[in-house]
Scaffold this motif. Structure first.
Motif, PDB file in Angstrom:
ATOM      1  N   ILE A 179       0.852  -1.194   0.000  1.00 41.12           N
ATOM      2  CA  ILE A 179       0.000   0.000   0.000  1.00 41.12           C
ATOM      3  C   ILE A 179       0.885   1.240   0.000  1.00 41.12           C
ATOM      4  CG2 ILE A 179      -1.820   1.239   1.244  1.00 41.12           C
ATOM      5  CD1 ILE A 179      -2.676  -1.424   2.433  1.00 41.12           C
ATOM      6  N   ASP A 180       0.483   2.252  -0.758  1.00 37.54           N
ATOM      7  CA  ASP A 180       1.266   3.482  -0.808  1.00 37.54           C
ATOM      8  C   ASP A 180       0.980   4.351   0.415  1.00 37.54           C
ATOM      9  OD1 ASP A 180      -0.870   5.597  -1.436  1.00 37.54           O
ATOM     10  OD2 ASP A 180      -1.179   4.186  -3.071  1.00 37.54           O
ATOM     11  N   ASP A 181       1.856   5.342   0.629  1.00 39.95           N
ATOM     12  CA  ASP A 181       1.778   6.175   1.828  1.00 39.95           C
ATOM     13  C   ASP A 181       0.457   6.934   1.937  1.00 39.95           C
ATOM     14  OD1 ASP A 181       4.402   5.380   2.280  1.00 39.95           O
ATOM     15  OD2 ASP A 181       5.226   7.124   1.247  1.00 39.95           O
ATOM     16  N   THR A 182      -0.008   7.465   0.817  1.00 40.94           N
ATOM     17  CA  THR A 182      -1.220   8.277   0.851  1.00 40.94           C
ATOM     18  C   THR A 182      -2.415   7.458   1.308  1.00 40.94           C
ATOM     19  OG1 THR A 182      -0.387   9.706  -0.921  1.00 40.94           O
ATOM     20  CG2 THR A 182      -2.759   9.732  -0.509  1.00 40.94           C
ATOM     21  N   ARG A 183      -2.593   6.282   0.720  1.00 44.20           N
ATOM     22  CA  ARG A 183      -3.743   5.452   1.077  1.00 44.20           C
ATOM     23  C   ARG A 183      -3.604   4.893   2.493  1.00 44.20           C
ATOM     24  NH1 ARG A 183      -4.753   0.815  -2.261  1.00 44.20           N
ATOM     25  NH2 ARG A 183      -6.951   0.985  -1.668  1.00 44.20           N
ATOM     26  N   LEU A 184      -2.386   4.507   2.875  1.00 46.32           N
ATOM     27  CA  LEU A 184      -2.196   3.954   4.217  1.00 46.32           C
ATOM     28  C   LEU A 184      -2.385   5.046   5.269  1.00 46.32           C
ATOM     29  CD1 LEU A 184      -1.588   1.289   5.612  1.00 46.32           C
ATOM     30  CD2 LEU A 184       0.845   1.891   5.558  1.00 46.32           C
ATOM     31  N   GLY A 185      -1.894   6.259   4.990  1.00 47.24           N
ATOM     32  CA  GLY A 185      -2.105   7.366   5.919  1.00 47.24           C
ATOM     33  C   GLY A 185      -3.573   7.711   6.061  1.00 47.24           C
ATOM     34  N   ALA A 186      -4.311   7.695   4.939  1.00 45.99           N
ATOM     35  CA  ALA A 186      -5.747   7.963   5.006  1.00 45.99           C
ATOM     36  C   ALA A 186      -6.457   6.880   5.803  1.00 45.99           C
ATOM     37  CB  ALA A 186      -6.318   8.046   3.589  1.00 45.99           C
ATOM     38  N   TRP A 187      -6.016   5.624   5.638  1.00 47.64           N
ATOM     39  CA  TRP A 187      -6.594   4.538   6.437  1.00 47.64           C
ATOM     40  C   TRP A 187      -6.357   4.786   7.925  1.00 47.64           C
ATOM     41  CZ3 TRP A 187      -3.682   1.427   9.673  1.00 47.64           C
ATOM     42  CH2 TRP A 187      -4.395   0.405  10.327  1.00 47.64           C
ATOM     43  N   ALA A 188      -5.119   5.129   8.297  1.00 49.52           N
ATOM     44  CA  ALA A 188      -4.805   5.351   9.708  1.00 49.52           C
ATOM     45  C   ALA A 188      -5.617   6.513  10.276  1.00 49.52           C
ATOM     46  CB  ALA A 188      -3.305   5.621   9.876  1.00 49.52           C
ATOM     47  N   THR A 189      -5.774   7.571   9.489  1.00 50.58           N
ATOM     48  CA  THR A 189      -6.575   8.706   9.938  1.00 50.58           C
ATOM     49  C   THR A 189      -8.027   8.291  10.135  1.00 50.58           C
ATOM     50  OG1 THR A 189      -5.117  10.270   8.791  1.00 50.58           O
ATOM     51  CG2 THR A 189      -7.326  11.044   9.352  1.00 50.58           C
ATOM     52  N   SER A 190      -8.540   7.477   9.228  1.00 49.70           N
ATOM     53  CA  SER A 190      -9.931   7.029   9.364  1.00 49.70           C
ATOM     54  C   SER A 190     -10.105   6.148  10.594  1.00 49.70           C
ATOM     55  CB  SER A 190     -10.375   6.293   8.096  1.00 49.70           C
ATOM     56  OG  SER A 190      -9.768   5.014   7.974  1.00 49.70           O
TER      57      SER A 190
END
Length: 380
Positions: A179-190
């Motif tokens: 998973i790329d940083d943008t999608r993984l970061g958005a997942w963590a934020t969610s």
């Protein structure tokens, strides 16, 4: 029973090392009141870069164990830009997504999850119980996909500082698919918006330093983390990897964020703009809005705008703003935005340029108005 017949994942890592060998992370220090405080990161801007591959979670455990005694090195999720000369020091900052960076994003099949100040049964929050705290986080607090999965636990700088009922720990997982940083970061934020478990997305950013080494403690203080607990393999009963659905919490998180944004806008609208022109005016404004509703960066930019209007110098703005955002990550957060040169100073400069352009347009308009009135008066 644990899933079988899965080949260990091959995981690629990038390790950066300070050019002068200095300790790169935060260091515990004794403050004027005899209590522990932290010195901010001081790793510099250039690093030697190495890349490598580990096989499976046991390979990751060996890598982290090796790094746990090397305070001048740390991991980033980024990869070196193709063609960059790794025989020379490179820049860590990721400030130009259009190109020119030494480090670039790359989808990874591993993730370090930082859990800050999460609730634990007493006395799991004490340093000697960090293994129990880590297991509690994995099997009771994280989303279901992580429970019972092999992971590596490492303490973070303030592990063992928060009392018997709160803990801090970093849990490393193999994940599938990459998973790329943008999608993984958005997942963590969610996940954080929905569960409020203390999951910090910062370690999932492209060039965020991810440390394993323990800093030396000042004389008279004892590190609450024992040497044998600096890198812990936590075997699971289900699998050696997480099969991650990055959209699992997204819909609920979007709804929650919309409510927070609406509340944020309403609270901002109810607050008068400060009228004082001195330093305290813009600083007071920043204290009112930074962190309101979870917003930091947007509020920081608004605060810089007020500081420019108040006539504050660049140095006063830098120092004042760093103090204002210290409770929200301080210099670490500024680094995540692009650093002093990459974000803060550029923002100050851009706002000054816009303000100067507005002043020029206003002066031109006033001049034209005066000329019109003068000409009209003479004609009359």
């Amino acid at each position: 029973m644990k899933a079988a017949a899965l080949s260990p994942l091959e995981m690629e890592f990038t390790v950066l090392t300070t050019v002068d060998g200095r300790f790169a992370g935060k260091k515990p220090l004794e403050d004027e009141n005899g209590k522990l405080t932290l010195r901010a990161y001081s790793a510099g801007e250039e690093f030697y870069c190495q890349t490598g591959t580990v096989r499976g979670m046991h390979g990751l455990h060996r890598l982290l164990t090796r790094l746990s005694t090397n305070g001048s090195s740390f991991i980033v999720r980024a990869a070196p830009r193709p063609g960059v000369d790794l025989t020379k020091p490179i820049q860590r900052r990721y400030t130009n997504p259009g190109g020119g960076n030494d480090l670039v994003p790359r989808p990874r099949n591993w993730a370090p999850l930082d859990l800050d100040d999460f609730p634990v049964p007493e006395p799991y929050g004490n340093g000697e119980n960090i293994r129990a705290a880590a297991l509690h986080a994995r099997d009771n607090l994280l989303p279901a996909a992580f429970r019972g999965v092999d992971c590596i636990a490492t303490p973070t700088t303030q592990s063992g500082w928060r009392g018997p009922d709160k803990a801090r720990v970093r849990l490393w997982f193999a994940i599938h698919p990459p998973i790329d940083d943008t999608r993984l970061g958005a997942w963590a934020t969610s996940v954080q918006l929905v569960t409020r478990i203390g999951l910090d997305p910062a370690t999932l950013r492209t060039v965020q330093p991810i440390y394993t080494a323990r800093a030396p403690y000042p004389e008279g203080f004892t590190d609450p983390i024992a040497p044998e607990d600096r890198v812990m393999f936590l075997e699971g009963s289900i699998s050696d990897r997480v099969f991650l659905d990055v959209d699992e919490f997204m819909a609920r998180a979007v709804a929650i964020q919309a409510e927070l944004d609406a509340k944020h806008r309403a609270e901002l609208a109810a607050r008068p703009t400060p009228t004082s022109s001195g330093a305290e005016g813009w600083l007071d404004y920043g204290r009112q809005i930074i962190g309101l509703g979870g917003h930091v960066r947007e509020a920081a930019v608004r605060t810089i705008g007020h500081a420019v209007l108040a006539g504050a110098s660049d140095e006063e703005i830098e120092d004042g703003l760093l103090d204002l955002i210290e409770p929200y990550g301080g210099m670490e957060r500024v680094d995540s935005y692009g650093g002093l040169d990459g974000w803060l100073r550029r923002t100050i400069r851009d706002i000054r340029l816009r303000q100067s352009a507005q002043d020029t347009r206003a002066n031109d308009a006033r001049s034209r108005l005066r000329n019109f009135l003068n000409n009209t008066g003479r004609k009359g």
